[in-house]
Motif scaffolding. Structure first.
Motif, short mmCIF file in Angstrom:
data_model
loop_
_atom_site.label_atom_id
_atom_site.label_comp_id
_atom_site.label_asym_id
_atom_site.label_seq_id
_atom_site.Cartn_x
_atom_site.Cartn_y
_atom_site.Cartn_z
N ARG A 242 -1.70 -10.22 4.63
CA ARG A 242 -2.00 -9.76 3.28
C ARG A 242 -1.92 -8.25 3.17
O ARG A 242 -1.45 -7.70 2.16
N ALA A 243 -2.38 -7.55 4.20
CA ALA A 243 -2.31 -6.09 4.19
C ALA A 243 -0.86 -5.62 4.13
O ALA A 243 -0.53 -4.68 3.39
N SER A 244 0.03 -6.27 4.88
CA SER A 244 1.45 -5.91 4.85
C SER A 244 2.04 -6.12 3.47
O SER A 244 2.79 -5.27 2.96
N LEU A 245 1.72 -7.26 2.84
CA LEU A 245 2.21 -7.53 1.49
C LEU A 245 1.68 -6.48 0.50
O LEU A 245 2.41 -6.03 -0.39
N ALA A 246 0.43 -6.10 0.66
CA ALA A 246 -0.17 -5.11 -0.24
C ALA A 246 0.52 -3.76 -0.09
O ALA A 246 0.86 -3.11 -1.10
N TYR A 247 0.74 -3.33 1.14
CA TYR A 247 1.39 -2.04 1.36
C TYR A 247 2.82 -2.06 0.82
O TYR A 247 3.30 -1.08 0.25
N ASP A 248 3.53 -3.17 1.00
CA ASP A 248 4.89 -3.29 0.47
C ASP A 248 4.90 -3.13 -1.05
O ASP A 248 5.71 -2.38 -1.62
N ALA A 249 3.99 -3.85 -1.71
CA ALA A 249 3.93 -3.81 -3.18
C ALA A 249 3.54 -2.42 -3.68
O ALA A 249 4.12 -1.90 -4.64
N LEU A 250 2.56 -1.81 -3.04
CA LEU A 250 2.10 -0.49 -3.47
C LEU A 250 3.18 0.57 -3.24
O LEU A 250 3.36 1.47 -4.05
N SER A 251 3.89 0.46 -2.13
CA SER A 251 4.97 1.40 -1.83
C SER A 251 6.07 1.33 -2.89
O SER A 251 6.57 2.35 -3.37
N ASN A 252 6.42 0.11 -3.28
CA ASN A 252 7.44 -0.07 -4.31
C ASN A 252 6.97 0.46 -5.66
O ASN A 252 7.74 1.05 -6.42
N LYS A 253 5.71 0.24 -5.97
CA LYS A 253 5.15 0.71 -7.23
C LYS A 253 5.11 2.23 -7.30
O LYS A 253 5.44 2.84 -8.32
N LEU A 254 4.69 2.86 -6.20
CA LEU A 254 4.55 4.32 -6.18
C LEU A 254 5.91 5.02 -6.25
O LEU A 254 6.06 5.99 -7.00
N GLY A 255 6.88 4.54 -5.49
CA GLY A 255 8.18 5.20 -5.47
C GLY A 255 8.04 6.65 -5.02
O GLY A 255 7.41 6.94 -4.01
N GLU A 256 8.59 7.57 -5.80
CA GLU A 256 8.51 8.99 -5.47
C GLU A 256 7.52 9.73 -6.37
O GLU A 256 7.50 10.96 -6.40
N GLN A 257 6.69 8.99 -7.08
CA GLN A 257 5.70 9.63 -7.96
C GLN A 257 4.56 10.22 -7.15
O GLN A 257 4.33 9.87 -6.00
N ASN A 258 3.84 11.12 -7.79
CA ASN A 258 2.65 11.70 -7.15
C ASN A 258 1.42 10.84 -7.34
O ASN A 258 0.50 10.87 -6.52
N TYR A 259 1.39 10.06 -8.45
CA TYR A 259 0.26 9.19 -8.74
C TYR A 259 0.79 7.86 -9.27
O TYR A 259 1.94 7.75 -9.68
N PHE A 260 -0.09 6.87 -9.30
CA PHE A 260 0.36 5.51 -9.61
C PHE A 260 0.56 5.24 -11.09
O PHE A 260 1.49 4.54 -11.48
N LEU A 261 -0.32 5.74 -11.95
CA LEU A 261 -0.28 5.39 -13.37
C LEU A 261 0.13 6.59 -14.20
O LEU A 261 -0.56 7.62 -14.22
N ASP A 262 1.25 6.47 -14.88
CA ASP A 262 1.76 7.54 -15.74
C ASP A 262 1.91 8.87 -14.99
O ASP A 262 1.89 9.94 -15.60
N ASN A 263 2.01 8.78 -13.68
CA ASN A 263 2.18 9.95 -12.81
C ASN A 263 1.08 11.00 -13.03
O ASN A 263 1.32 12.21 -12.94
N ARG A 264 -0.12 10.52 -13.31
CA ARG A 264 -1.29 11.41 -13.37
C ARG A 264 -2.47 10.69 -12.73
O ARG A 264 -2.51 9.46 -12.69
N PRO A 265 -3.44 11.44 -12.19
CA PRO A 265 -4.50 10.82 -11.40
C PRO A 265 -5.36 9.86 -12.20
O PRO A 265 -5.62 10.07 -13.39
N SER A 266 -5.83 8.82 -11.54
CA SER A 266 -6.71 7.82 -12.15
C SER A 266 -7.71 7.35 -11.10
O SER A 266 -7.62 7.71 -9.92
N SER A 267 -8.65 6.53 -11.53
CA SER A 267 -9.62 5.98 -10.57
C SER A 267 -8.94 5.09 -9.55
O SER A 267 -9.43 4.95 -8.42
N PHE A 268 -7.81 4.49 -9.93
CA PHE A 268 -7.08 3.68 -8.95
C PHE A 268 -6.58 4.54 -7.80
O PHE A 268 -6.63 4.13 -6.64
#
Length: 326
Positions: free
Chosen positions: A167-193
């Motif tokens: 499960r950890a491997s699947l989570a890291y794969d998904a998060l890595s794809n979501k992040l891409g080259e952005q600095n932050y995950f949501l709208d490229n600005r910091p959030s609680s996530f």
């Protein structure tokens, strides 16, 4: 809550070690959240309640947000309007990602910290400031409790371990794809996530042993590692106006300046010649050992009676493999 916003925040956490301002996996996300929100706060350490589920907590005047209330400290700070980093973020955007981090990755980190390692990291973070027998017993009880929470028994531990890392491997794969080259995950600005995830990745990269399976899986994703190290460089290592008292218990961290070696640092002081112990001293030493052993047994009996009702149905392996140095 305007009166709270005008007062100084105080974050009470577990101590600094491993080059982190606090190495506790529950405290780090709160610390990161306040830093991302650019909130001014003091950081103080609680070293005498290692098993308290109220830690971390944030104080602000008469206001207190505890870890074990209202969904945790971060959620309380947002709901109560004290520090809201998510203002303007659509809440549904992060829902599925929150679930991945708070279940799969948190479980994996707890498994590694308490069960899948030699226990030295957990000992240093939670128990190293306590007297030896107390720290040893609390560590043993916490390990048993963690096995219960993760549903691990002697019969299923290998299956649970494989599932945890899958499960950890699947989570890291998904998060890595979501992040891409952005600095932050949501709208490229910091959030609680970002605070929750950075707390996890900082802990995994810096507090877990180099041979950690979870750490090696995270290292396979270069953008997640860069994301973490960029935050560490920009917020933890760069100078700031935040009040972060140094911890006297870990002079090796980046938050405590190195002291210069005094002259002849490498020279060992001459030891006095040992004298032969008298028979009375030998007898006293033996009795002292018996006394300590008796006290330890008494503590064990007391704690077993105190927690007996909670552990009656616990089916776990008794040998927890705690090999850390006492």
């Amino acid at each position: 809550m305007a009166e709270q916003r005008d007062q100084q925040l105080v974050l009470v956490a577990r101590k600094a070690c491993f080059g982190l301002p606090t190495a506790c996996p529950s405290c780090l996300p709160v610390y990161v959240y306040l830093r991302l929100a650019k909130a001014s706060f003091d950081l103080r350490f609680n070293l005498i309640h290692p098993d308290s589920d109220q830690i971390p907590y944030v104080e602000c005047g008469d206001y207190v947000a505890y870890n074990n209330e209202k969904g945790g400290v971060i959620e309380s700070l947002k709901v109560d309007g004290v520090v809201d980093l998510d203002a303007g973020h659509p809440s549904h955007d992060a829902a599925e990602w929150w679930a991945i981090v708070r279940s799969w990755l948190t479980d994996a980190a707890m498994y590694e910290l308490w069960i899948g390692s030699d226990g030295s990291a957990a000992h240093k973070i939670y128990f190293s400031d306590l007297p030896w027998p107390i720290g040893k017993i609390l560590h043993y009880k916490q390990t048993r409790l963690m096995k219960q929470l993760l549903g691990i028994t002697k019969a299923n531990i290998e299956q649970k371990e494989a599932e945890t890392y899958r499960r950890a491997s699947l989570a890291y794969d998904a998060l890595s794809n979501k992040l891409g080259e952005q600095n932050y995950f949501l709208d490229n600005r910091p959030s609680s996530f970002d605070a929750i995830l950075l707390g996890h990745t900082l802990f995994t990269l810096h507090a877990l042993p180099e041979a950690s399976t979870l750490r090696m899986k995270l290292l396979e994703h270069g953008n997640l590692v860069r994301y973490t190290e960029n935050f560490k460089t920009g917020f933890l290592e760069a100078g700031s106006t935040y009040s972060i008292p140094r911890s006297p218990h870990d002079p090796s961290t980046s938050f405590t300046p190195k002291r210069e070696n005094p002259p002849n640092w490498g020279t060992k002081p001459k030891s006095k010649p040992k004298r032969e112990k008298t028979e009375e001293e030998k007898t006293f030493k033996r009795r002292a050992k018996y006394f300590v052993a008796t006290q330890l047994i008494a503590i064990l009996v007391f704690l077993s009676l105190l927690g007996g009702s909670d552990e009656a149905d616990l089916e776990v392996e008794d040998d927890d493999g705690m090999n850390y140095d006492d």
